[in-house]
Design a protein around this motif. Structure first.
Motif, PDB file in Angstrom:
ATOM      1  N   ASP A  84     -20.469 -10.537 -13.228  1.00 34.55           N
ATOM      2  CA  ASP A  84     -21.481 -11.399 -12.608  1.00 34.55           C
ATOM      3  C   ASP A  84     -21.419 -11.334 -11.088  1.00 34.55           C
ATOM      4  OD1 ASP A  84     -21.902 -12.185 -15.234  1.00 34.55           O
ATOM      5  OD2 ASP A  84     -22.017 -14.320 -14.744  1.00 34.55           O
ATOM      6  N   ARG A  88     -24.547 -10.257  -8.883  1.00 36.74           N
ATOM      7  CA  ARG A  88     -25.166 -11.225  -7.964  1.00 36.74           C
ATOM      8  C   ARG A  88     -25.147 -10.707  -6.525  1.00 36.74           C
ATOM      9  NH1 ARG A  88     -26.125 -16.465  -9.792  1.00 36.74           N
ATOM     10  NH2 ARG A  88     -25.426 -16.879 -11.930  1.00 36.74           N
ATOM     11  N   SER A 114     -23.144 -12.533 -17.801  1.00 34.90           N
ATOM     12  CA  SER A 114     -23.323 -13.778 -18.543  1.00 34.90           C
ATOM     13  C   SER A 114     -24.801 -14.071 -18.777  1.00 34.90           C
ATOM     14  CB  SER A 114     -22.694 -14.942 -17.787  1.00 34.90           C
ATOM     15  OG  SER A 114     -23.445 -15.226 -16.613  1.00 34.90           O
ATOM     16  N   VAL A 115     -25.042 -14.933 -19.731  1.00 30.21           N
ATOM     17  CA  VAL A 115     -26.392 -15.412 -20.011  1.00 30.21           C
ATOM     18  C   VAL A 115     -26.965 -16.090 -18.773  1.00 30.21           C
ATOM     19  CG1 VAL A 115     -27.661 -17.111 -21.381  1.00 30.21           C
ATOM     20  CG2 VAL A 115     -25.988 -15.609 -22.487  1.00 30.21           C
ATOM     21  N   ASP A 116     -26.176 -16.904 -18.090  1.00 29.18           N
ATOM     22  CA  ASP A 116     -26.657 -17.613 -16.897  1.00 29.18           C
ATOM     23  C   ASP A 116     -27.023 -16.650 -15.778  1.00 29.18           C
ATOM     24  OD1 ASP A 116     -26.384 -20.054 -18.105  1.00 29.18           O
ATOM     25  OD2 ASP A 116     -24.444 -20.523 -17.198  1.00 29.18           O
ATOM     26  N   CYS A 117     -26.236 -15.604 -15.584  1.00 31.55           N
ATOM     27  CA  CYS A 117     -26.533 -14.634 -14.537  1.00 31.55           C
ATOM     28  C   CYS A 117     -27.843 -13.913 -14.835  1.00 31.55           C
ATOM     29  CB  CYS A 117     -25.391 -13.638 -14.409  1.00 31.55           C
ATOM     30  SG  CYS A 117     -25.570 -12.468 -13.040  1.00 31.55           S
ATOM     31  N   ARG A 119     -30.367 -15.066 -16.513  1.00 31.07           N
ATOM     32  CA  ARG A 119     -31.463 -16.002 -16.243  1.00 31.07           C
ATOM     33  C   ARG A 119     -31.769 -16.058 -14.745  1.00 31.07           C
ATOM     34  NH1 ARG A 119     -28.694 -19.962 -19.832  1.00 31.07           N
ATOM     35  NH2 ARG A 119     -29.682 -19.869 -21.889  1.00 31.07           N
ATOM     36  N   ALA A 120     -30.724 -16.108 -13.934  1.00 31.85           N
ATOM     37  CA  ALA A 120     -30.918 -16.179 -12.483  1.00 31.85           C
ATOM     38  C   ALA A 120     -31.606 -14.923 -11.960  1.00 31.85           C
ATOM     39  CB  ALA A 120     -29.571 -16.378 -11.793  1.00 31.85           C
ATOM     40  N   GLU A 182     -32.055 -12.812 -21.054  1.00 30.14           N
ATOM     41  CA  GLU A 182     -30.694 -13.232 -21.384  1.00 30.14           C
ATOM     42  C   GLU A 182     -30.357 -13.045 -22.858  1.00 30.14           C
ATOM     43  OE1 GLU A 182     -33.148 -17.099 -21.606  1.00 30.14           O
ATOM     44  OE2 GLU A 182     -33.078 -15.283 -20.365  1.00 30.14           O
ATOM     45  N   ALA A 265     -20.862 -18.955 -23.783  1.00 31.03           N
ATOM     46  CA  ALA A 265     -22.177 -18.961 -24.426  1.00 31.03           C
ATOM     47  C   ALA A 265     -22.127 -19.727 -25.745  1.00 31.03           C
ATOM     48  CB  ALA A 265     -22.654 -17.531 -24.658  1.00 31.03           C
ATOM     49  N   ASP A 268     -22.097 -23.446 -25.086  1.00 34.62           N
ATOM     50  CA  ASP A 268     -23.427 -23.944 -24.729  1.00 34.62           C
ATOM     51  C   ASP A 268     -24.318 -24.114 -25.953  1.00 34.62           C
ATOM     52  OD1 ASP A 268     -22.777 -24.070 -22.077  1.00 34.62           O
ATOM     53  OD2 ASP A 268     -23.744 -22.171 -21.535  1.00 34.62           O
TER      54      ASP A 268
END
Length: 320
Positions: A84, A88, A114-117, A119-120, A182, A265, A268
């Motif tokens: 990540d 990023r 990651s899933v969050d990365c 999405r961003a 994601e 993940a 969550d």
């Protein structure tokens, strides 16, 4: 220039043609993938934080970018980095790809993130009129060099279609699993979790029969010739049976990172992963012993060590 299935957006897309192609991240996987793309994009632009990794591709005609700003004329870029933080930095930081690429350009992230990365990344690119596709891969460096990867993609279906000529160079088969990028990362993390459980359980089973006096290579032949005739058992079974832990096609710290991501993940989504605890402990044990340079096949060799068999982790004692 390669004609795609359809024009994706405005900007540098002209009549469905990809004019400029870039690749960022030239580790063992990325180098093989970029070399494959170079055969259909002779003016491929490449970048790596360590410039030495760009030289083999430069010798074959690739253009070496000095900074991310050099990708401002690209229609399509691929990234393949370790985690990540690296993704990023390349894509979301000041002067990153999201700020640099023109409107209408496509970013395909093949990194295991990651899933969050993911999405961003999707949000940042959409805000600037760009398209983002997550496309992590299954396969080791030799498969990347041979164009035999399996590509797991999610994002706009028209973007997936537009990069078809490049997917065909990179992998033997592609899967589009959803419109949200994601989703591909979740699938990739779940797959790596499965592989880790196979390596660990296969190592445990092999240690059990070996301690009972059965040759581990003969046992592997039985398994892969009957109920477990699958690449993950054949390939990792051989590495475990041969005690081969170098070179690291997929190093233990990266595999440990992926376990952390899949556990996050799962938390969550409120999905229990009971096997993740023992796997976490095995990874921590190997890390504490200083084995960060080993392939994750060392999980299975670690099971043999725990059983009291004469194993030297990192020793690479291969048997015929």
């Amino acid at each position: 220039m390669v004609k795609t299935d359809r024009t994706v957006s405005q900007g540098l897309w002209q009549g469905g043609l990809i004019v400029k192609l870039g690749f960022l991240g030239l580790g063992r996987m990325g180098s093989g993938m970029a070399a494959r793309l170079l055969t259909v994009a002779p003016d491929l632009k490449v970048y790596n934080r360590s410039a030495a990794a760009t030289r083999p591709l430069a010798d074959r005609g690739a253009t070496v970018a000095q900074s991310i700003a050099d990708f401002g004329d690209c229609d399509l870029v691929f990234t393949m980095v370790a985690d990540d933080s690296a993704e990023r930095d390349l894509s979301l930081g000041s002067g990153g790809l999201a700020q640099t690429l023109p409107a209408g350009a496509i970013h395909v992230a093949c990194s295991t993130i990651s899933v969050d990365c993911a999405r961003a990344l999707d949000v940042a690119h959409r805000e600037r009129g760009q398209s983002y596709l997550s496309m992590p891969v299954f396969g080791r460096p030799d498969a990347a060099a041979a164009g035999k990867l399996f590509l797991v993609a999610a994002g706009p279906v028209e973007t997936f279609a537009a990069i078809a000529p490049y997917r065909e160079r990179l992998g033997q088969r592609s899967f589009h699993l959803g419109e949200r990028p994601e989703q591909a990362n979740l699938v990739k993390l779940s797959g790596n979790y499965l592989i880790a459980t196979v390596i660990e359980s296969l190592g445990e089973a092999m240690a059990l029969v070996e301690k009972g006096g059965i040759d581990r290579h003969a046992y592997l032949e039985l398994l892969t010739g009957t109920l477990f005739d699958a690449p993950v058992y054949r390939n990792y079974g051989k590495l475990i049976a041969d005690r081969q832990q170098r070179p690291a096609g997929f190093a233990l710290p990266l595999a440990q990172k992926d376990l952390r991501l899949v556990m996050a993940a799962a938390e969550d989504l409120a999905v229990p992963l009971p096997f993740s605890g023992p796997l976490r402990d095995r990874f921590l044990q190997l890390a504490a012993q200083g084995h960060g340079d080993l392939d994750w096949s060392a999980l299975g060799v670690g099971a043999a060590q725990a059983a009291g068999l004469p194993v030297v982790l990192g020793g690479d004692e291969r048997e015929p």
